[in-house]
Design an enzyme around this catalytic site. Structure first.
Site, short mmCIF file in Angstrom:
data_model
loop_
_atom_site.label_atom_id
_atom_site.label_comp_id
_atom_site.label_asym_id
_atom_site.label_seq_id
_atom_site.Cartn_x
_atom_site.Cartn_y
_atom_site.Cartn_z
N TYR A 171 -29.30 -10.51 -45.54
CA TYR A 171 -29.03 -9.30 -46.31
C TYR A 171 -28.77 -9.65 -47.78
O TYR A 171 -29.33 -9.05 -48.69
CB TYR A 171 -27.82 -8.58 -45.71
CG TYR A 171 -27.46 -7.27 -46.35
CD1 TYR A 171 -28.21 -6.13 -46.11
CD2 TYR A 171 -26.34 -7.17 -47.18
CE1 TYR A 171 -27.87 -4.91 -46.69
CE2 TYR A 171 -25.99 -5.96 -47.76
CZ TYR A 171 -26.76 -4.84 -47.52
OH TYR A 171 -26.41 -3.63 -48.09
N LYS A 175 -30.93 -8.55 -51.01
CA LYS A 175 -30.31 -7.72 -52.06
C LYS A 175 -30.35 -8.42 -53.42
O LYS A 175 -30.47 -7.77 -54.46
CB LYS A 175 -28.87 -7.36 -51.67
CG LYS A 175 -28.80 -6.32 -50.54
CD LYS A 175 -29.68 -5.11 -50.81
CE LYS A 175 -29.32 -3.89 -49.98
NZ LYS A 175 -30.29 -2.79 -50.15
P1 NAD Z 1 -27.56 3.85 -43.31
O1 NAD Z 1 -27.90 2.94 -42.18
O2 NAD Z 1 -26.67 5.01 -43.05
O3 NAD Z 1 -28.90 4.42 -43.98
C1 NAD Z 1 -30.05 3.64 -44.17
C2 NAD Z 1 -31.24 4.47 -43.77
O4 NAD Z 1 -32.44 3.73 -44.04
C3 NAD Z 1 -31.25 4.80 -42.28
O5 NAD Z 1 -31.27 6.20 -42.05
C4 NAD Z 1 -32.50 4.11 -41.76
O6 NAD Z 1 -33.15 4.83 -40.72
C5 NAD Z 1 -33.36 4.01 -43.01
N1 NAD Z 1 -34.36 2.95 -42.91
C6 NAD Z 1 -34.15 1.67 -42.48
N2 NAD Z 1 -35.30 0.99 -42.49
C7 NAD Z 1 -36.26 1.83 -42.93
C8 NAD Z 1 -37.64 1.68 -43.16
N3 NAD Z 1 -38.26 0.52 -42.91
N4 NAD Z 1 -38.34 2.74 -43.64
C9 NAD Z 1 -37.71 3.93 -43.89
N5 NAD Z 1 -36.38 4.12 -43.66
C10 NAD Z 1 -35.67 3.09 -43.19
O7 NAD Z 1 -26.93 2.92 -44.44
P2 NAD Z 1 -26.36 3.27 -45.91
O8 NAD Z 1 -25.03 2.65 -46.00
O9 NAD Z 1 -26.56 4.68 -46.25
O10 NAD Z 1 -27.34 2.35 -46.78
C11 NAD Z 1 -28.23 2.84 -47.77
C12 NAD Z 1 -28.58 1.71 -48.71
O11 NAD Z 1 -27.40 1.31 -49.42
C13 NAD Z 1 -29.10 0.45 -48.02
O12 NAD Z 1 -30.12 -0.13 -48.81
C14 NAD Z 1 -27.88 -0.43 -47.99
O13 NAD Z 1 -28.23 -1.80 -47.90
C15 NAD Z 1 -27.22 -0.08 -49.30
N6 NAD Z 1 -25.80 -0.40 -49.38
C16 NAD Z 1 -24.88 0.26 -48.66
C17 NAD Z 1 -23.53 -0.05 -48.81
C18 NAD Z 1 -22.44 0.68 -48.09
O14 NAD Z 1 -21.25 0.42 -48.37
N7 NAD Z 1 -22.75 1.58 -47.19
C19 NAD Z 1 -23.15 -1.08 -49.67
C20 NAD Z 1 -24.12 -1.75 -50.40
C21 NAD Z 1 -25.45 -1.38 -50.26
#
Ligand code: NAD
Length: 320
Positions: A171, A175
């Site tokens: 990851y 990133k």
């Molecule tokens: P989440 O799992 O709730 O949402 C991610 C969504 O992406 C899911 O609905 C999933 O179905 C979709 N997805 C995954 N692979 C896919 C693909 N190949 N094609 C299309 N859709 C796809 O997670 P989140 O926390 O909302 O994360 C959103 C983004 O933010 C991600 O990139 C994550 O790495 C990043 N992020 C989140 C956090 C946090 O604290 N939640 C922190 C840093 C970064």
């Protein structure tokens, strides 16, 4: 989100946005926020598990329906961003329906914790595919439209994970790569009115609360009575996303943290360094000078970094 405070409300009337991974968590919050301010939105989501298993058209359809129910315009798309054809279909959905695409939010992501020695190359590839190749595919499909319009706003999603972590090898690597991809696209977009920035969000989505994720990361399980805290919700990151997606976006090639009630900048810098022909013993002896973070350079691109480096060398040689 609260009502606008000091400035006129940022609006997206007439703008068309695509949000990948928009069916859940942060992507859903971004899609709703963009639509609430007038954007027409393609909500993409493959609908798989946090670990990237399975598919489900339901999450994207539900968010698009939620937007329409609130009086906005939205379309659902359940393509996989890893597939070139899938990515093209996301952009085509926007262009076919509304004749343009202005905002590309690359948000889709998976997270499978893993550490050496158990971690395999397949796991690394899977993360690079979704986060890096996925963002590349969708942005590449939109790029000719953005260039032709002479206008575009692209956001890639990085993470505090970019700083690296023992249980987050794949990851973190993906990133970190998103940052260099986004900075390269920002450089390419400068001549075309296209601004590309990275958001490093933080929110209590399933990516943080999922029991299997917590177990594999060595985190304690959440208490059974754990209730979602609105102050840690995904909508708290959306204000930064809206600024990066807006025509008034003040930056390109930057990384901005957002969420949990905090907004900040992350940046890469190079120390002034030491200009000299050093032997290994000298490098060790002058370590403190080499790593001294005062008066750093914060380059905007590779060519900017090379220019700054040459200037430092020339200045030091002229002084000697
Ligand atoms: P989440 O799992 O709730 O949402 C991610 C969504 O992406 C899911 O609905 C999933 O179905 C979709 N997805 C995954 N692979 C896919 C693909 N190949 N094609 C299309 N859709 C796809 O997670 P989140 O926390 O909302 O994360 C959103 C983004 O933010 C991600 O990139 C994550 O790495 C990043 N992020 C989140 C956090 C946090 O604290 N939640 C922190 C840093 C970064």
């Amino acid at each position: 989100m609260s009502a606008p405070s000091s400035e006129e409300q940022l609006r997206f009337d007439g703008r068309v946005a695509v949000v990948t991974g928009g069916g859940r968590g942060l992507g859903r919050a971004y899609a709703l926020a963009l639509a609430a301010r007038g954007a027409r939105v393609v909500v993409n989501d493959l609908g798989g598990s946090l670990f990237g298993e399975g598919t489900d058209a339901g999450p994207a359809a539900a968010v698009a329906a939620e937007i329409r129910a609130a009086g906005g315009e939205a379309l659902a798309n359940d393509a996989d961003v890893v597939s070139e054809d899938g990515a093209a279909s996301i952009v085509a959905a926007a262009v076919d329906a509304w004749g343009r695409v202005d905002v590309v939010v690359n948000n889709a992501g998976i997270l499978v914790p893993g550490a050496l020695p158990g971690l395999g190359a397949a796991d690394l590839r899977r993360h690079l595919d979704v986060h890096v190749v996925g963002a590349f595919n969708v942005t590449r499909a939109a790029w000719p439209h953005l260039v032709e319009q002479g206008y575009g706003r692209v956001v890639l999603t990085t993470s505090v994970g970019m700083f690296g972590g023992e249980h987050l090898v794949s990851y973190a690597t993906a990133k970190g790569a998103c940052v260099s991809l986004g900075r390269s696209l920002a450089d390419a977009g400068r001549a075309h009115g296209i601004r590309v920035n990275m958001i490093a969000p933080a929110a209590d989505t399933r990516m943080v609360t999922d029991p299997a994720f917590r177990e594999r990361s060595g985190l304690p399980p959440l208490a059974p009575e754990h209730a979602p805290d609105p102050a840690r919700g995904p909508d708290r990151a959306a204000p930064m996303l809206l600024v990066l997606a807006h025509e008034s976006c003040p930056a390109t090639g930057e990384v901005l943290s957002a969420g949990l009630g905090r907004f900040a900048r992350v940046f890469w810098a190079e120390t002034a360094g030491v200009v000299a022909d050093l032997q290994p013993e000298d490098v060790r002896a002058r370590w403190a000078e080499i790593v001294d973070p005062s008066s750093p350079v914060v380059p905007t691109s590779t060519s900017d970094a090379v220019r700054a480096r040459e200037a430092r060398i020339a200045a030091a040689r002229a002084e000697a």
